[in-house]
Structure formats: C-alpha cells, structure tokens
Motif scaffolding. Structure first.
Motif, PDB file in Angstrom:
ATOM      1  N   GLY A 162       0.791  -1.230   0.000  1.00 21.93           N
ATOM      2  CA  GLY A 162       0.000   0.000   0.000  1.00 21.93           C
ATOM      3  C   GLY A 162       0.820   1.275   0.000  1.00 21.93           C
ATOM      4  N   TRP A 210      -6.071  -5.599   7.980  1.00 25.80           N
ATOM      5  CA  TRP A 210      -4.645  -5.513   7.627  1.00 25.80           C
ATOM      6  C   TRP A 210      -3.935  -6.711   8.269  1.00 25.80           C
ATOM      7  CZ3 TRP A 210      -0.588  -2.794  10.890  1.00 25.80           C
ATOM      8  CH2 TRP A 210       0.630  -2.690  10.202  1.00 25.80           C
ATOM      9  N   ASN A 267      -8.675  -1.094   5.129  1.00 25.12           N
ATOM     10  CA  ASN A 267      -7.611  -1.918   4.556  1.00 25.12           C
ATOM     11  C   ASN A 267      -7.863  -3.361   4.989  1.00 25.12           C
ATOM     12  OD1 ASN A 267      -5.223  -3.121   3.750  1.00 25.12           O
ATOM     13  ND2 ASN A 267      -3.875  -1.888   5.044  1.00 25.12           N
ATOM     14  N   ARG A 321      -6.320  -8.542  -2.575  1.00 28.47           N
ATOM     15  CA  ARG A 321      -6.333  -7.085  -2.397  1.00 28.47           C
ATOM     16  C   ARG A 321      -5.530  -6.412  -3.496  1.00 28.47           C
ATOM     17  NH1 ARG A 321      -3.088  -3.722   2.168  1.00 28.47           N
ATOM     18  NH2 ARG A 321      -1.489  -3.828   0.546  1.00 28.47           N
TER      19      ARG A 321
HETATM   20  C1  LMR Z   1      -0.088  -2.179   3.416  1.00 28.07           C
HETATM   21  O1  LMR Z   1      -1.125  -2.588   3.969  1.00 28.07           O
HETATM   22  O2  LMR Z   1       0.242  -2.565   2.276  1.00 28.07           O
HETATM   23  C2  LMR Z   1       0.758  -1.159   4.110  1.00 28.07           C
HETATM   24  O3  LMR Z   1       0.155  -0.780   5.299  1.00 28.07           O
HETATM   25  C3  LMR Z   1       2.163  -1.582   4.264  1.00 28.07           C
HETATM   26  C4  LMR Z   1       2.388  -2.552   5.376  1.00 28.07           C
HETATM   27  O4  LMR Z   1       3.197  -2.237   6.257  1.00 28.07           O
HETATM   28  O5  LMR Z   1       1.799  -3.628   5.394  1.00 28.07           O
END
Ligand code: LMR
Length: 392
Positions: free
Chosen positions: A35, A126, A179, A364
């Motif tokens: 991300g 996440w 996310n 994703r």
């Molecule tokens: C993501 O979700 O791609 C970003 O937040 C980077 C990470 O540290 O995972």
C-alpha cells in the motif's frame, strides 16, 4: 556447545511482494501490491511540501539531542489538532515510529488498563493487525466485517460482536479507507456504532492510516471525530506514511482522547514509559517535517493541494476500472487505496506468474499502483484467470 536454534523465519507476505516485484524483469509488470501511493509516472514521490519543509529543517535545526520519550510534542499537538479540531475531549499523545508504533503503544496501554479485556477485530483486516496487537499479550476475538463475494460490510455481525463484548473490551476500528476492502461504514452506521460502543462501555481503538486518500481529509476523519465525541475514552493510532508520503521516515502518533483530562494526562505519560521499554524514543526527522508543514499556512495549503491531487487520481482510477469491467463496478463505490477482489489463491498466483500483475494473496489490489493505460490489460488478465466478480 549450546546451539542457537531458530525456527525457519516466515517472511511477511506483503513485504515479500515488494522484493518479488523488484526481482521480476518483465517490462510490462504492474504493482498492485503493497500500500504505497503511486503517481501517474508510477513513482512514489517526495511531496513538494515535504521537500520544502525538509530543506527548512536542515537550515534551522540546531541540535539533535534527545527530545524525550514522547518525542516531538509540538508535532503531536499539531497533528492532534488536525485530526480532532475543537474536540470536547482532552487529546494527548506521543510521537511514534509510524502508525504501527502507534498501534503497538495503544494496544500496550489498553492491555495495561484492562489485563483481562479482549480486543475485537473485524475480518478481513490488515494482516499485521492481529500479530501486532497479540504480541502485547492481549486477547483478541474476531467477527466478520465484510463479505468478499457480495462486497458488503456485514454491519449486523459487527453490531452483534459489540453486543456480545464485555464492558471494558476494546474494538479495533479502521477510521476510513478500510484496509484491505475499501468498504467503510456509512455515516448512519457510524452513528449507530458510536452509540452502541458508548452504551456498552467498549473502548474504541481507531487506526487511521489513509485519511485524506478517500473522500478528502475532513470527510475521512468524520467517523473518528464522531466516535471521540460519543465515547468516554478513545485510543487513536495515526500514521503520516501515506498522506505525507513519509513511509520510510516512520512518522506517526498515538493519542488518548478522553473526556476526563486526568486519564489523558496519565495515558500520555504511560505511552512514554511503554516506549522506553520497547525503543526508548521515536526517530525525529519525519515528525519535525510534518510539524513544519502543518505550522506554515503556505506549506499546509501546498500539502492539501498535493493530497487532493492524490485522492483525485485514486478515485478516477477506481471509476475507470468500473467503467472497463462490469465485474469491477464495486471498485468505484469504495474508498482509499484498496479493494478486495473475490479471487482464489490460484487466480492470484496466475495473475502474478503468468501476467506479471502483483497483488496481495487475499486478492487485495492497491488501486493507486495502476496506470490508466494498464487498466485494460488488468481487466483482460482478470478475465483470463477466470475472475467472475461479485454475486449478483
Ligand atoms: C499495506 O497494507 O500494504 C501497508 O500498510 C504496508 C504494510 O506495512 O503492510
């Protein structure tokens, strides 16, 4: 001799994608993986406002001596005012190494105050949320937040989780730009949630990492502001990685927004003491730069303009994806950098290996990683791997 034996390390899948993408020599590769924002040239540039503040800082800085456990408190206050202007709560916090550092301190603080409490986490989330929070010793419980097949938030399941939580449990919320799904609650749902959480004495821990990249800064922060006004105590983990493009400078802050000032003061001191046991003090540079941007009206306006160019680009890519494939209609209804496509692991593998299109294993995509002229190749590749879109 005693053996120093370690288990086989399991690489972080998202960060592994960066290395895999870099090593790929195919010239038409597309990076929809980790991300980070990308501009129309595919770069993740240093923002102009940040560059100017960095050069000002270079000229001004007289010392690199320690600031203290809570870091740059002027930065903390200035960022706090941006996130929660005119709040009726006392908002105090600490500078942290990125949003992850903030989450860790928030989880540690919660665990200290509620050693038997459970942190409720909606799935999918996440991938680092559970490992990061559980590493504090905290108990977690999960509920279904989102249905990938229909691309809908499962608000009933979320409310049920809150109803079954004990007073003093905590809930981890994505303040905006969820996310990995890009699917946020509506304002009405936030209102219902805020009231329910407050009535049941659940402590919200809000992760805000993508504010400014969804509907614009104020709209993206509306849910956080609403929760803070409704709940006695709210913990907030804020990141400047994405909206200031400060990824590697690890710039973030953790806040306690409390309606009794003593709790906020104690929490602030505790954040520092917790940090002392982990990394002692946060790195200064990124926070000093963000402070200089936010305290100078010219630089702040420049930053807001740059941020609005970023959000316009992301949202026009979303619209174009939906325009080019009926199976991507939902992408245009979601916000932030991510959408979660209903793809099987085999389809994700085929996209990476056969089509050199990189995305996370759960399906994703980072919308910002795509160029408008690459969308048709992306859509064709999705068709070729048998992607069917959502259920009608
Ligand atoms: C993501 O979700 O791609 C970003 O937040 C980077 C990470 O540290 O995972």
């Amino acid at each position: 001799m005693a053996q120093f034996s370690l288990p086989e390390p399991q690489p972080d899948p998202l960060l592994q994608l960066i290395a895999q993408y870099r090593a790929d020599t195919r010239s038409d590769k597309i990076d929809l993986g980790v991300g980070v924002y990308r501009d129309k040239h595919g770069n993740t540039p240093v923002m102009e406002a940040v560059k100017t503040a960095e050069s000002n800082l270079h000229g001004q800085q007289q010392s690199k001596s320690y600031l203290g456990l809570t870091g740059d408190l002027e930065f903390v206050e200035t960022l706090g005012n941006l996130i929660l202007p005119n709040s009726s709560a006392t908002v105090l916090g600490a500078q942290t190494p990125g949003g992850s550092g903030a989450l860790r301190l928030a989880a540690e603080l919660y665990h200290t105050a509620h050693p038997n409490g459970t942190l409720w986490v909606g799935l999918p989330t996440w991938p680092n949320h559970l490992p990061l929070t559980e590493s504090t010793g905290l108990k977690t419980a999960t509920y279904a937040y989102f249905d990938q097949a229909t691309q809908r938030v499962q608000f009933d399941s979320m409310l049920q989780a809150v109803q079954s939580a004990k007073a003093g449990d905590a809930i981890l919320l994505h303040g905006c730009c969820h996310n990995p799904t890009g699917a946020d609650l509506s304002l009405d749902q936030w209102l219902t949630l805020a009231t329910t959480i407050a009535n049941r004495n659940i402590i919200p821990i809000i992760d805000i990492a993508y504010h400014g990249l969804g509907k614009g800064l104020d709209q993206d922060l509306a849910a956080t502001r609403l929760i803070v006004e409704s709940c006695e105590q709210t913990l907030i983990a804020a990141s400047c990685s994405k909206n200031f493009g400060m990824y590697r400078d690890r710039t973030g802050a953790v806040y306690m927004a409390a309606h009794d000032s003593k709790t906020a003061q104690r929490a602030q001191a505790m954040f520092g003491l917790i940090a002392r046991k982990i990394y002692s003090m946060p790195p200064d540079h990124g926070a000093a730069v963000v402070r200089l941007v936010l305290q100078d009206s010219v630089l702040k306006n420049l930053w807001l303009d740059e941020l609005s160019t970023m959000v316009q680009r992301v949202n026009s890519l979303r619209a174009e994806m939906a325009n080019q494939s009926p199976h991507l209609n939902f992408v245009a209804t979601q916000f932030g950098m991510f959408s979660l496509l209903p793809l099987t692991p085999a389809q994700v593998d085929a996209l990476i290996n056969t089509h050199s299109i990189y995305l996370a294993g759960d399906g994703r995509i980072n919308v910002a990683g795509c160029q408008p002229e690459q969308i048709s190749r992306f859509v064709d590749a999705l068709n070729e791997v048998g992607y069917q879109g959502t259920e009608k």
